[in-house]
Design a protein around this motif. Structure first.
Motif, PDB file in Angstrom:
ATOM      1  N   GLU A 182      49.146  39.024  52.856  1.00 28.51           N
ATOM      2  CA  GLU A 182      48.080  39.935  53.252  1.00 28.51           C
ATOM      3  C   GLU A 182      48.455  40.685  54.530  1.00 28.51           C
ATOM      4  OE1 GLU A 182      44.164  38.411  53.524  1.00 28.51           O
ATOM      5  OE2 GLU A 182      43.997  37.996  51.375  1.00 28.51           O
ATOM      6  N   HIS A 184      46.939  44.296  57.210  1.00 34.06           N
ATOM      7  CA  HIS A 184      45.969  45.357  57.479  1.00 34.06           C
ATOM      8  C   HIS A 184      46.392  46.604  56.704  1.00 34.06           C
ATOM      9  CE1 HIS A 184      43.514  48.291  59.586  1.00 34.06           C
ATOM     10  NE2 HIS A 184      42.884  47.295  60.212  1.00 34.06           N
ATOM     11  N   SER A 229      36.609  43.920  50.918  1.00 35.93           N
ATOM     12  CA  SER A 229      37.083  44.816  51.979  1.00 35.93           C
ATOM     13  C   SER A 229      38.210  45.692  51.457  1.00 35.93           C
ATOM     14  CB  SER A 229      37.580  44.010  53.189  1.00 35.93           C
ATOM     15  OG  SER A 229      36.539  43.232  53.738  1.00 35.93           O
ATOM     16  N   ILE A 232      42.098  45.822  53.469  1.00 40.55           N
ATOM     17  CA  ILE A 232      43.002  44.673  53.482  1.00 40.55           C
ATOM     18  C   ILE A 232      43.947  44.770  52.291  1.00 40.55           C
ATOM     19  CG2 ILE A 232      43.198  42.164  53.305  1.00 40.55           C
ATOM     20  CD1 ILE A 232      40.462  41.934  54.590  1.00 40.55           C
TER      21      ILE A 232
END
Length: 371
Positions: A182, A184, A229, A232
């Protein structure tokens, strides 16, 4: 036998109605097993049940059985009129009815049988697991011949016609998990995007080469990644792959191709990909002698005009695992043309139940020929 069959018709209708109205899904066919066992006991037969699973079998005649007939006993789980429930939309209620009818006819003429017959009531066909369980229990080991039956849609067989073999295709269902990293959304270079990895798998599947003369396909059918979200980059995803082939050899090629795609995508992205085979249905392995016995039985009962060539169908059937594991077993499935509409696995599937008695007659004659 001809004197018994006409008197059997009302009984078969009663049996079918009960089975149709009391469907049970794979490995949960407890009441179905009990109902069939009681019917056989009432007819002075000795059904054999299992302590660790549903299903049963019964031997008719003297000595070790050399000829068998197998039926499936489970139902599908599907939405019917807005409600999810067990539902006989694949014809197993009809298959069971024919198996019970065949057992009753054979029992009535037991003193005339030149050998013994084994009738197998197999669970979990829809999960492609029941045949393997019966093989593991050694139930087909003494058999030389094994017959089966499946109702067919109008697209394949007209109502009132019958095929001596069904050439089902192979199917393999994979599930997988992608483990990336993962990150940003503003810093994609720090992550391993599971969606991009999944896209690469899809592209790789499209490039798998197999024999162009044999029908086959492989495609991703499910993919889940990410949360709520949108900023992400998802590091994990799950997926499913459906592979189909008309022969077992081409299915092996597809399987090798899927493994190569997995390995190459892992190397390309630095992700970890797990892959599991959830179900494997093998393609039909039809024996010529068994086919000829079934062909002759069809002609005996309904004449040559109602006997069609074998049916090649892309659907799968757990029955063929028996010959896959025991290549010396001589097997074939009767294709019962009974006007299945709108189609197999449709929640409102229906068919001409008057053909069940004909199926009993054909199956019994095929068994007697094999004996």
């Amino acid at each position: 036998m001809n004197q018994v069959l006409p008197n059997l018709q009302p009984r078969l209708a009663e049996i079918f109605t009960h089975l149709h109205e009391h469907p049970e899904i794979s490995w949960q066919e407890k009441q179905t097993t009990k109902y069939i066992a009681n019917l056989l006991k009432e007819a002075q037969m000795e059904p054999q049940l299992f302590e660790d699973m549903t299903g049963l079998y019964v031997d008719i005649g003297k000595g070790t059985p050399s000829v068998g007939f197998r039926t499936d006993i489970d139902a599908l789980w599907q939405e019917v009129d807005g409600e999810f429930k067990a539902n006989h939309s694949c014809g197993h209620d009809g298959h069971m009815t024919m198996a019970i009818g065949t057992a009753l006819v054979l029992k009535d003429m037991e003193h005339l049988l030149p050998g013994a017959v084994r009738i197998l009531f197999q669970p979990a066909e829809e999960k492609a697991q029941g045949a393997r369980a019966f093989v593991d229990k050694g139930l087909i080991d003494p058999l030389e011949y094994l017959f089966g039956v499946h109702v067919r849609p109008l697209k394949e067989l007209r109502d009132g016609t019958y095929a001596p073999a069904l050439y089902h295709g192979a199917a393999k269902l994979f599930t997988g998990t992608i483990i990336g990293e993962e990150a940003h959304g503003a810093r994609p270079e720090l992550g391993i995007n599971a969606i991009e990895v999944g896209s690469a798998i899809i592209e790789g599947l499209q490039k798998i080469w197999t024999d162009p003369n044999v029908s086959s396909s492989v495609k991703m059918t499910q993919f889940n990644a990410g949360g709520t979200s949108t900023n992400i980059i998802p590091g994990k995803a799950t997926f499913s792959i459906d592979a189909r082939a008309q022969t077992n050899e081409v299915m092996e090629s597809l399987t090798d191709g899927v493994e190569r795609v997995k390995a190459s995508v892992e190397a390309m992205y630095g992700a970890k990909i797990s892959l599991t085979v959830d179900a494997h249905i093998v393609a039909a392995l039809v024996n010529d002698e068994a086919l000829q016995h079934m062909n002759s039985a069809i002609v005996d009962v309904v004449g040559e005009s109602a006997c069609t060539p074998p049916v090649v169908t892309p659907g799968g059937e757990d029955f063929h695992f028996y010959t896959y594991e025991r290549p010396n077993l001589k097997a074939t499935m009767l294709g019962l043309g009974c006007g299945v509409t709108p189609g197999l696995h449709h929640p409102k599937m229906t068919f001409n139940r008057e053909r069940l008695i004909t199926g009993v007659n054909i199956i019994t004659r095929a068994i007697l020929r094999a004996l």
